[in-house]
Design a protein around this motif. Sequence first.
Motif, PDB file in Angstrom:
ATOM      1  N   GLN A 242       1.353  -1.098  -0.182  1.00  0.00           N
ATOM      2  CA  GLN A 242       0.341  -0.142  -0.334  1.00  0.00           C
ATOM      3  C   GLN A 242       0.620   1.143  -0.013  1.00  0.00           C
ATOM      4  N   ILE A 243       0.521   2.197  -0.785  1.00  0.00           N
ATOM      5  CA  ILE A 243       0.961   3.966  -0.513  1.00  0.00           C
ATOM      6  C   ILE A 243       0.722   4.952   0.020  1.00  0.00           C
ATOM      7  N   ASP A 244       0.556   5.392   0.548  1.00  0.00           N
ATOM      8  CA  ASP A 244      -0.446   6.780   2.070  1.00  0.00           C
ATOM      9  C   ASP A 244       0.122   7.547   1.174  1.00  0.00           C
ATOM     10  N   LEU A 245      -1.011   8.198   0.818  1.00  0.00           N
ATOM     11  CA  LEU A 245      -0.711   9.582  -0.154  1.00  0.00           C
ATOM     12  C   LEU A 245      -1.773  11.116   1.015  1.00  0.00           C
ATOM     13  N   ASP A 246      -1.166  11.408   1.532  1.00  0.00           N
ATOM     14  CA  ASP A 246      -1.666  12.184   2.629  1.00  0.00           C
ATOM     15  C   ASP A 246      -1.638  13.448   2.653  1.00  0.00           C
ATOM     16  N   VAL A 276      -6.888  14.688   3.277  1.00  0.00           N
ATOM     17  CA  VAL A 276      -7.880  13.883   2.479  1.00  0.00           C
ATOM     18  C   VAL A 276      -6.389  12.502   2.236  1.00  0.00           C
ATOM     19  N   GLY A 277      -6.838  11.891   2.916  1.00  0.00           N
ATOM     20  CA  GLY A 277      -6.200  10.668   3.132  1.00  0.00           C
ATOM     21  C   GLY A 277      -5.893   8.872   2.090  1.00  0.00           C
ATOM     22  N   ILE A 278      -5.255   9.113   1.183  1.00  0.00           N
ATOM     23  CA  ILE A 278      -6.222   8.445  -0.677  1.00  0.00           C
ATOM     24  C   ILE A 278      -5.114   7.495   0.432  1.00  0.00           C
ATOM     25  N   ASN A 279      -5.017   5.991  -0.502  1.00  0.00           N
ATOM     26  CA  ASN A 279      -4.379   4.559   0.342  1.00  0.00           C
ATOM     27  C   ASN A 279      -4.519   4.165  -1.480  1.00  0.00           C
ATOM     28  N   TRP A 307      -8.862  -3.070  -2.815  1.00  0.00           N
ATOM     29  CA  TRP A 307      -9.550  -0.973  -2.720  1.00  0.00           C
ATOM     30  C   TRP A 307      -9.903  -0.613  -1.557  1.00  0.00           C
ATOM     31  N   SER A 308     -10.158  -2.392  -0.064  1.00  0.00           N
ATOM     32  CA  SER A 308     -11.606  -1.603   0.933  1.00  0.00           C
ATOM     33  C   SER A 308     -10.645  -0.239   1.536  1.00  0.00           C
ATOM     34  N   LYS A 309      -9.394  -0.139   0.859  1.00  0.00           N
ATOM     35  CA  LYS A 309      -8.273   0.694   2.234  1.00  0.00           C
ATOM     36  C   LYS A 309      -8.441   1.865   1.767  1.00  0.00           C
ATOM     37  N   PHE A 310      -9.184   2.347   0.046  1.00  0.00           N
ATOM     38  CA  PHE A 310      -9.046   3.298  -0.884  1.00  0.00           C
ATOM     39  C   PHE A 310      -8.741   4.622   0.155  1.00  0.00           C
TER      40      PHE A 310
END
Length: 443
Positions: A242-246, A276-279, A307-310
């Motif tokens: 997973q890549i976190d885009l904060d 907006v935290g996008i994973n 995708w449940s962690k999107f």
Amino acid sequence: MTKWQVSMAECCRTAAKVAVCAGALAAGQASAGGLLAYEVGTADVGLASAGYGARAQDASTVLTNPAGMTRLEGTQFLAAGQLLWGNTKFSAGSGTDFRGLGSDNGGYAVGSNGWFPGGGGFLSYSVSPDLKLGFAATGNFGAPLSYDNDWVGRYYVQDTTLLGISLLPSIAYKVNNQLSLGASVNAMYGIYSTQVAINNVAPGFGDGRLKIDDNTWGWGLNLGLLYEIDPGTRLGLTWNSQIDLDFKSSAKFSNLAPVLNTVLRNRGTLDADIKVGINVPQQAMASIFTQVNDRWALLGSVGWQQWSKFGQVQLGIEDTTNPVSVTQNLKFKDTWHVALGAQHRISEPWLLNFGVAYDSAMQSGDVSPLLPVNSAWRFGVGGEQQLSKSASWGIAGEYLYGGTLDTKLHSAVPAGAGGRGDVVGSYDNTGVIYVAAYYNWKF
């Protein structure tokens, strides 16, 4: 240093620069409509992603399975480009608040009138027969949406861009004649921008606007394994973290009616920071390639994406007479992917690729106009010509069919009273056409 070494070093530097530019172009314009795409202009387009992590026939394996670099001789560079057209057009139906929202259907939602480019650059370098280094620059995550200014769902979403440019320094090592291992660091530059109309209600003011935008870096790890069962059959296993885009941005309101402006200011919303935290979801895939005979090879893939962690959110104000929040979480579910394909050697220089794939739905029931995508079928075909021992090129086409997607958005407050209004309708016969071309050099 010999002249040959100087020449090779210069080739590698040039290839890396081209790769960065190609990746910036691909993600800077648009990605495919599925948010996390298999299509970046390579032969995988014609195969509908079948054998994605096991094919390892050119430098694009740096992206699909870094362990596959151990099968490549010398230094190789692949430049890939594609042009896409997406049919994602909304049709408002019975149940829509036409009196408060008008009747504009919004036009082609994805891309610029449905059109957008993509592609990437991929480099594999041989340190030794068993040790390979690689680099890729491409954009296979995200999607841009742009609806007409007066479309019926403008209080839910107007324009949004979510893109990720991936830079992938990679390494692979051949443990023995059967097993190879590989890894990539995925440095993703995220670009996020979204705009939504605000219902002023007050006569003479028209719609207000709320916009947020931010850019940020996220980091991930791609791991790959390639196991050659026999000289003609190989299995690929890959895992992408997973890549976190904060993203974080101050709320940018414009053209607000005086009363609404005062209410928002008193509640501390007018200049509030919005997070907006996008994973980018983690994913795992198993792929196989088997050479049946001199003419035929079969390929297949099975994958999973979390995708449940999107974490995507919807921007806007539900009721401008009582503005409580400007964000709303959207829920998604994990997806499964399966693909089957084949390669047929028509003649000594020509290879035919074709495949079919299916991805399960990421949204339950009705879809959000912020993400008008769900389950999809892919049908691909392509051809590749070996020009010489050091060069080959290919073309590919794919049709992604997403079917008809229903949308039912219900607001507690009618548009005429300051709410978002009810929006009911469908995106009929959604689909994306991909046309790709690529060229692979061996140095």
